[in-house]
Design a protein around this motif. Structure first.
Motif, mmCIF file in Angstrom:
data_model
loop_
_atom_site.group_PDB
_atom_site.id
_atom_site.type_symbol
_atom_site.label_atom_id
_atom_site.label_comp_id
_atom_site.label_asym_id
_atom_site.label_seq_id
_atom_site.Cartn_x
_atom_site.Cartn_y
_atom_site.Cartn_z
ATOM 1 N N PHE A 8 0.835 -1.206 0.000
ATOM 2 C CA PHE A 8 0.000 0.000 0.000
ATOM 3 C C PHE A 8 0.872 1.259 0.000
ATOM 4 N N MET A 9 1.943 1.250 0.791
ATOM 5 C CA MET A 9 2.851 2.395 0.812
ATOM 6 C C MET A 9 3.475 2.620 -0.555
ATOM 7 N N ALA A 10 3.916 1.530 -1.196
ATOM 8 C CA ALA A 10 4.525 1.647 -2.519
ATOM 9 C C ALA A 10 3.545 2.223 -3.530
ATOM 10 N N LEU A 11 2.282 1.780 -3.461
ATOM 11 C CA LEU A 11 1.267 2.300 -4.381
ATOM 12 C C LEU A 11 0.999 3.785 -4.137
ATOM 13 N N ALA A 12 1.194 4.223 -2.911
ATOM 14 C CA ALA A 12 0.915 5.622 -2.576
ATOM 15 C C ALA A 12 2.043 6.561 -2.961
ATOM 16 N N ILE A 13 3.252 6.040 -3.132
ATOM 17 C CA ILE A 13 4.420 6.903 -3.316
ATOM 18 C C ILE A 13 4.296 7.851 -4.506
ATOM 19 N N PRO A 14 3.840 7.417 -5.698
ATOM 20 C CA PRO A 14 3.764 8.382 -6.812
ATOM 21 C C PRO A 14 2.866 9.575 -6.520
ATOM 22 N N GLY A 15 1.819 9.374 -5.733
ATOM 23 C CA GLY A 15 0.922 10.478 -5.383
ATOM 24 C C GLY A 15 1.018 10.869 -3.931
ATOM 25 N N ALA A 16 2.182 10.612 -3.317
ATOM 26 C CA ALA A 16 2.335 10.870 -1.883
ATOM 27 C C ALA A 16 2.146 12.338 -1.546
ATOM 28 N N TYR A 17 2.559 13.220 -2.448
ATOM 29 C CA TYR A 17 2.414 14.653 -2.199
ATOM 30 C C TYR A 17 1.170 15.203 -2.892
ATOM 31 N N GLY A 18 0.298 14.290 -3.267
ATOM 32 C CA GLY A 18 -0.989 14.654 -3.838
ATOM 33 C C GLY A 18 -2.115 14.005 -3.049
ATOM 34 N N GLY A 19 -2.947 13.221 -3.750
ATOM 35 C CA GLY A 19 -4.130 12.649 -3.111
ATOM 36 C C GLY A 19 -3.896 11.354 -2.365
ATOM 37 N N ARG A 20 -2.678 10.815 -2.365
ATOM 38 C CA ARG A 20 -2.436 9.532 -1.716
ATOM 39 C C ARG A 20 -1.606 9.654 -0.441
ATOM 40 N N GLY A 21 -1.516 10.861 0.090
ATOM 41 C CA GLY A 21 -0.737 11.062 1.299
ATOM 42 C C GLY A 21 -1.292 10.306 2.496
ATOM 43 N N VAL A 22 -2.631 10.297 2.640
ATOM 44 C CA VAL A 22 -3.251 9.583 3.757
ATOM 45 C C VAL A 22 -3.012 8.087 3.626
ATOM 46 N N LEU A 23 -3.067 7.562 2.406
ATOM 47 C CA LEU A 23 -2.811 6.135 2.200
ATOM 48 C C LEU A 23 -1.396 5.771 2.637
ATOM 49 N N LEU A 24 -0.421 6.603 2.289
ATOM 50 C CA LEU A 24 0.953 6.339 2.707
ATOM 51 C C LEU A 24 1.066 6.317 4.231
ATOM 52 N N GLY A 25 0.500 7.331 4.891
ATOM 53 C CA GLY A 25 0.589 7.404 6.342
ATOM 54 C C GLY A 25 -0.147 6.270 7.025
ATOM 55 N N ALA A 26 -1.362 5.941 6.552
ATOM 56 C CA ALA A 26 -2.151 4.883 7.184
ATOM 57 C C ALA A 26 -1.494 3.515 6.993
ATOM 58 N N ALA A 27 -0.915 3.282 5.811
ATOM 59 C CA ALA A 27 -0.246 2.003 5.559
ATOM 60 C C ALA A 27 0.980 1.855 6.448
ATOM 61 N N TYR A 28 1.729 2.934 6.617
ATOM 62 C CA TYR A 28 2.882 2.892 7.515
ATOM 63 C C TYR A 28 2.435 2.615 8.946
ATOM 64 N N TRP A 29 1.414 3.306 9.385
ATOM 65 C CA TRP A 29 0.915 3.125 10.748
ATOM 66 C C TRP A 29 0.463 1.682 10.974
ATOM 67 N N LEU A 30 -0.218 1.111 9.986
ATOM 68 C CA LEU A 30 -0.645 -0.291 10.085
ATOM 69 C C LEU A 30 0.564 -1.211 10.230
ATOM 70 N N ALA A 31 1.590 -0.987 9.412
ATOM 71 C CA ALA A 31 2.783 -1.839 9.484
ATOM 72 C C ALA A 31 3.437 -1.764 10.856
ATOM 73 N N ARG A 32 3.560 -0.556 11.406
ATOM 74 C CA ARG A 32 4.187 -0.403 12.713
ATOM 75 C C ARG A 32 3.334 -1.008 13.821
ATOM 76 N N LEU A 33 2.026 -0.924 13.689
ATOM 77 C CA LEU A 33 1.136 -1.523 14.685
ATOM 78 C C LEU A 33 1.262 -3.038 14.669
ATOM 79 N N VAL A 34 1.315 -3.636 13.492
ATOM 80 C CA VAL A 34 1.466 -5.089 13.391
ATOM 81 C C VAL A 34 2.790 -5.525 14.015
ATOM 82 N N LEU A 35 3.866 -4.805 13.718
ATOM 83 C CA LEU A 35 5.165 -5.151 14.294
ATOM 84 C C LEU A 35 5.143 -5.062 15.818
#
Length: 420
Positions: free
Chosen positions: A105-132
């Motif tokens: 999910f983070m990888a998919l968000a990277i091209p639009g990270a500074y556009g409409g996919r910023g929340v996806l990048l942050g939420a995917a990272y947060w999910l990964a850290r929570l699982v760990l």
């Protein structure tokens, strides 16, 4: 041998230190789940390269680095927990795969990270850290360390940043990246010590660097596949491949064994893991990504001048890569990697002169520099090997001489470090 005079840095509480002189546990191997997990980060690095390809000015470099750090730190967190625990079981396999999905999910968000996919990048990272964190929830005090920082600080900052406009978003994401990078330093005295498996950690980080080097091959082939492939373009492909191979040679022929040796003999493995692997490999991978993106600009038109952006990626990325070996060697053995530092200085000094030259000339100059460096390193290693062999022969002859019986024996653990 102690690598530093600082207090050892623990990443996780609840585990006891393993002294280097004690017999370690059975050798820990990389699991199939970890290797499958790495495939996600092949794609993630490609996405970071794509972001840098479209914006490789100074601002673009900062933006690419800011989104790369959380991707890299998710991989580091997964690698650390796989190193200190047995993850070859159903619960941990599923956890690693879930972190892999979050990484996708983070990888998919990277091209639009500074556009409409910023929340996806942050939420995917947060999910990964929570699982760990949940995978390590039975470890006492795990919240008061890097895994807790990911869940309580950097994760919320990334999600919040994704909701903000571009400028404030970059600021919050930069703070989040700095929090992740600083956490092992901030908590090194408060947390308990970690017993790292010395074989597994170097292997994992070497594999990640290999993934980044694979991106350099993609940078060459992806552009060349759609080109005319005349003589000049084929020459550019060959020269670019020589550069990629030269970077590979520097690490896997000269440095990998030395890094493994440093982990095994260190009084504080946690210091080696933090400085050499977690931080040092971030710089190594960043340098390789820069070179990989630069390749895409050179193979397309070998006779065209590249301009400052592409030349900076090629020569600056190579310079960063070589300078990092100077840092790692000093941290491991308190020795200066003089040849690599000199080659890095030459690469950076040549950068301004390369801006107006054709791409093929720019590539060829860098290839000659790396080949020369590898030849010099090879001669240095051969000279060291002959010197060691001569010393061993002299010691054997001395041992067979009755007059030398009273000579003191070498101290235990005094074997020389591998040449890096």
């Amino acid at each position: 041998m102690s690598t530093t005079g600082e207090s050892p840095e623990p990443e996780l509480p609840g585990t006891e230190p393993r002294e280097p002189e004690q017999a370690g546990p059975e050798e820990k191997r990389v699991t199939w789940a970890e290797l499958y997990f790495d495939l996600v980060f092949v794609f993630a690095i490609t996405q970071v390269s794509g972001l840098l390809h479209h914006h490789h000015d100074a601002a673009g470099l900062v933006r690419a680095l800011v989104v790369f750090v959380p991707v890299y730190w998710c991989w580091v967190g997964t690698t650390v927990q796989a190193n200190i625990r047995d993850v070859d079981n159903l619960r941990d396999r599923l956890g690693i795969l879930l972190v892999g999905l979050a990484g996708l999910f983070m990888a998919l968000a990277i091209p639009g990270a500074y556009g409409g996919r910023g929340v996806l990048l942050g939420a995917a990272y947060w999910l990964a850290r929570l699982v760990l964190l949940l995978l390590l929830v039975r470890v006492p005090g795990v919240w008061r360390g890097p895994y807790g920082v990911g869940v309580l600080v950097s994760g919320p900052l990334l999600v919040t940043g994704g909701l903000l406009p571009d400028g404030p978003r970059l600021v919050l994401w930069t703070v989040a990246a700095l929090c992740d990078l600083a956490a092992p330093l901030v908590f090194r005295r408060r947390l308990a010590k970690v017993a790292y498996h010395p074989e597994h950690m170097p292997e994992r980080f070497a594999l990640f660097l290999l993934v980044a080097l694979g991106e350099s091959i993609v940078g060459i082939g992806g552009t060349a596949a759609s080109a005319r492939l005349d003589v000049a373009e084929l020459a550019a492909v060959a020269v670019a491949f020589t550069i990629s191979a030269g970077l590979w040679w520097q690490y896997f022929v000269y440095a990998a064994d030395a890094m493994r040796h440093a982990v095994v003999i260190a009084d504080s493995r946690r210091d080696v893991v933090r400085r050499i692997f977690q931080y040092g490999h971030l710089a190594l991978v960043a340098g390789v990504i820069g070179v990989a993106v630069g390749f895409g600009e050179t193979v397309a038109d070998p006779w065209q001048a590249l301009g400052p952006g592409s030349v900076t990626l090629l020569y600056g990325g190579c310079g960063l890569y070589l300078l990092t070996f100077g840092y790692t060697r000093w941290m491991m053995f308190r020795q200066v990697a003089s040849t690599r530092i000199a080659a890095a200085v030459v690469a950076l000094a040549l950068l301004p002169a390369m801006v107006r030259l054709p791409a093929l000339v720019v590539l060829s100059t860098l290839a000659v520099l790396l080949v020369t460096l590898n030849v010099l390193e090879h001669l240095r290693v051969e000279r060291a090997a002959r010197s060691a062999a001569g010393a061993s022969a002299a010691a054997s002859a001395s041992a067979s001489d009755p007059a030398s019986v009273a000579a003191p024996a070498p101290a235990a653990g005094s074997a020389p470090a591998p040449v890096e």
